[in-house]
Each structure stands twice: as structure tokens, then as C-alpha cells.
Write a protein that holds these residues in place. Structure first.
Motif, PDB file in Angstrom:
ATOM      1  N   MET A   1      -1.876   9.493   3.336  1.00 33.30           N
ATOM      2  CA  MET A   1      -1.575   9.597   1.939  1.00 33.30           C
ATOM      3  C   MET A   1      -1.491  11.116   1.691  1.00 33.30           C
ATOM      4  N   ASP A   2      -0.547  11.616   0.692  1.00 34.48           N
ATOM      5  CA  ASP A   2      -0.596  12.856   0.250  1.00 34.48           C
ATOM      6  C   ASP A   2      -1.369  13.128  -0.930  1.00 34.48           C
ATOM      7  N   GLY A   3      -1.138  14.295  -1.544  1.00 31.01           N
ATOM      8  CA  GLY A   3      -2.072  14.666  -2.559  1.00 31.01           C
ATOM      9  C   GLY A   3      -1.791  13.966  -4.074  1.00 31.01           C
TER      10      GLY A   3
ATOM     11  N   ALA B   1       1.925   7.619   0.350  1.00 35.00           N
ATOM     12  CA  ALA B   1       2.380   7.201   1.774  1.00 35.00           C
ATOM     13  C   ALA B   1       3.362   6.856   2.162  1.00 35.00           C
ATOM     14  N   LYS B   2       4.020   7.445   3.065  1.00 37.81           N
ATOM     15  CA  LYS B   2       5.608   7.113   3.450  1.00 37.81           C
ATOM     16  C   LYS B   2       5.130   5.700   4.511  1.00 37.81           C
ATOM     17  N   ILE B   3       5.844   4.658   3.990  1.00 39.68           N
ATOM     18  CA  ILE B   3       5.668   3.455   4.571  1.00 39.68           C
ATOM     19  C   ILE B   3       5.886   3.166   6.127  1.00 39.68           C
ATOM     20  N   ASP B   4       6.691   4.048   6.369  1.00 42.39           N
ATOM     21  CA  ASP B   4       7.183   4.154   8.107  1.00 42.39           C
ATOM     22  C   ASP B   4       6.200   4.651   8.646  1.00 42.39           C
ATOM     23  N   ASP B   5       5.301   5.852   8.182  1.00 42.50           N
ATOM     24  CA  ASP B   5       4.125   6.355   8.963  1.00 42.50           C
ATOM     25  C   ASP B   5       3.092   5.288   8.771  1.00 42.50           C
TER      26      ASP B   5
END
Length: 271
Positions: free
Chosen positions: A163-165, A169-173
Motif C-alpha cells: 500500500m502506498d501513501g 496497492a497495485k493488484i499485481d503486486d
């Protein structure tokens, strides 16, 4: 001005001048302004003569105008933090009664008015969930420790780790970390999950299958309670902003600690 409209089904409403000017009396080849037609009157337009055989009162409201603020079965379940199956069961048992029942092929669509939603909430002592209660709701949800399979725990950890700031969150990650958790268990010769879990050395290589499964369960459990959302266009899973802004570093540590603790307990019980 002449308004000619073919016959329509019960659900499809014509976009006609009668609708625009809220004239509920439709007469083929008739004036949209005139309201005193009688059966048998002769109407002449540009040399065309028609006899009025019937006058029919039509519904000039669109479906959206009439039922736009009603909740369907799925929306009611989400409003009450319940499963759709539970709402269906309540309807079958006549514990709750929809305001509108619409046939839809072999199924039925049930609609509930805002007043009825509040009555159902009051009659069944259902708590109201808002942006103000969302943090408590989230931790109450985690405290249930309802794990029919292990999915929720590695999924939530993967979301938090990527998750970023702004809570995205990119689903692939997320998917990569989610798959890696189960592959790691396989490499160590540990059980992936209970016997009914479809994850194995072959299925874990199929990212499309695992992604679909992850979105169906466990993501849907978080999405149903409005804790997370999935943007297919942006390819991200987002934490509800109302929840995101209420969580601090200590909260994230608490969540991670519980997920790891629950994972240890879950797999210990499999042996």
C-alpha cells in the motif's frame, strides 16, 4: 405537434413528447397539449384521418425517478453488513417484506424503500455503519477471526505491504505476494491449506485463476463491508479513505501482529 409512440413492454418507457410535458394521456396522432379527447373523436393531421379508439393513461415516470433511492437485495445486504443469502432467507421466511417485487426471467428483483430500510434496521436491532464507525467496524471484523480458509490473512498482509501513501496497492503486486505465501509453504513441504482449497503447485502458476479467486474470496469479504475497493481501470486495490485516514502506525502493527498470530494458530490446527 404530433406524438406517435409504438407499444412498449412494462419496463421500457418511451421517450415521448407526452413524457416531456408530463401529459399522462397518450393518443396516437393526438396533440400533446390537448387533454379533452373522447373515444370516437376524429383526428386529422396533414390529411391523415384517425379515429380515437381508446385513451390510455401511461406511466410518465422513469424507473430511476420512481425507484432511484430504493435498495435492491444486494445493496440491502451491504447496508446491513450481512450476506445476500441471509437477506434472501429473511425474504423467504417473510421476516422482511420488499416494497417492490419485479420478475426478471426465472428470478425476482426485490426493492426496499428508504423508510422500509430504516424500519427493518430498527425491528432487527441492526447497527448503523458509517464513516464514523468504520475503524471500529474494521477491527470488530478482524476480531471475529472467521477463517473457513486461510485466504484473508495473507491477502491483508499483502495489501498492507504494498500500500502506498494514499491507501492504494497495485493488484499485481498484491497477487504476487499472495501467491508467494502459498508457494513458500509448498517449497517447505507444508500443507497449503485445508483439503477443499484449490491451491496447488499447478494452480498457483495460473495468475489469472488465482486473481479471480482472490477477488471473489477474500477481497469480496472486505469490499462488502466497504473497507476496500477494486478499480479495474487503475488496476489497484484501495483502502476506503475514511478508514485509511483513521489508521496510524500502531494500528498497522496491531493488524500485522494479529494476522501472523492467526496464521500460526490456523495452521497449527491443521496438523
Amino acid at each position: 405537434m404530433v406524438d406517435v409512440v409504438d407499444e412498449y413492454g412494462a419496463m421500457a418507457k418511451p421517450c415521448s413528447m407526452h413524457s416531456i410535458f408530463a401529459n399522462e394521456y397518450y393518443v396516437p396522432f393526438g396533440s400533446i397539449l390537448r387533454r379533452n379527447y373522447n373515444v370516437g373523436d376524429l383526428v386529422e393531421v396533414d390529411g391523415i384521418h384517425e379515429v380515437i379508439e381508446k385513451i390510455v393513461q401511461i406511466d410518465i415516470e422513469t424507473f430511476e425517478e420512481r425507484y432511484g433511492d430504493y435498495l435492491n437485495q444486494e445493496q440491502l445486504a451491504r447496508e446491513f453488513y450481512m450476506s445476500t443469502g441471509s437477506i434472501t432467507n429473511w425474504i423467504k421466511r417473510e421476516k422482511i417484506k420488499p416494497d417492490v417485487t419485479l420478475p426478471f426471467g426465472t428470478r425476482k428483483i426485490y426493492l426496499f424503500s428508504p423508510d422500509n430500510v430504516q424500519k427493518i434496521r430498527k425491528d432487527n436491532n441492526i447497527a448503523e455503519h458509517t464513516d464514523e464507525t468504520i475503524k471500529k467496524d474494521f477491527f470488530d471484523f478482524l476480531a471475529e477471526r472467521d477463517y473457513s480458509l486461510s485466504y484473508k490473512m495473507p491477502f491483508l498482509l499483502a495489501v498492507l505491504d504494498n500500500m502506498d501513501g494514499i491507501g492504494d496497492a497495485k493488484i499485481d503486486d498484491v497477487l504476487s505476494d499472495y501467491i508467494a505465501f502459498y508457494e513458500d509453504r509448498l517449497e517447505k513441504g507444508l500443507p497449503v491449506d485445508r483439503a477443499n482449497c484449490p491451491y496447488n503447485s499447478d494452480s498457483l502458476k495460473n495468475r489469472k485463476f488465482i486473481k479471480q479467486n482472490m477477488l471473489a474470496n477474500p477481497f469480496e469479504k472486505f469490499e462488502r463491508k466497504r473497507f476496500m475497493y477494486y478499480s479495474k481501470d487503475l488496476n489497484v486495490i484501495s483502502m476506503n479513505h475514511a478508514l485509511f485516514i483513521k489508521l496510524d502506525k500502531a494500528d498497522y502493527e496491531k493488524i500485522r501482529h494479529q494476522m501472523h498470530e492467526d496464521l500460526d494458530r490456523y495452521y497449527s490446527n491443521l496438523r
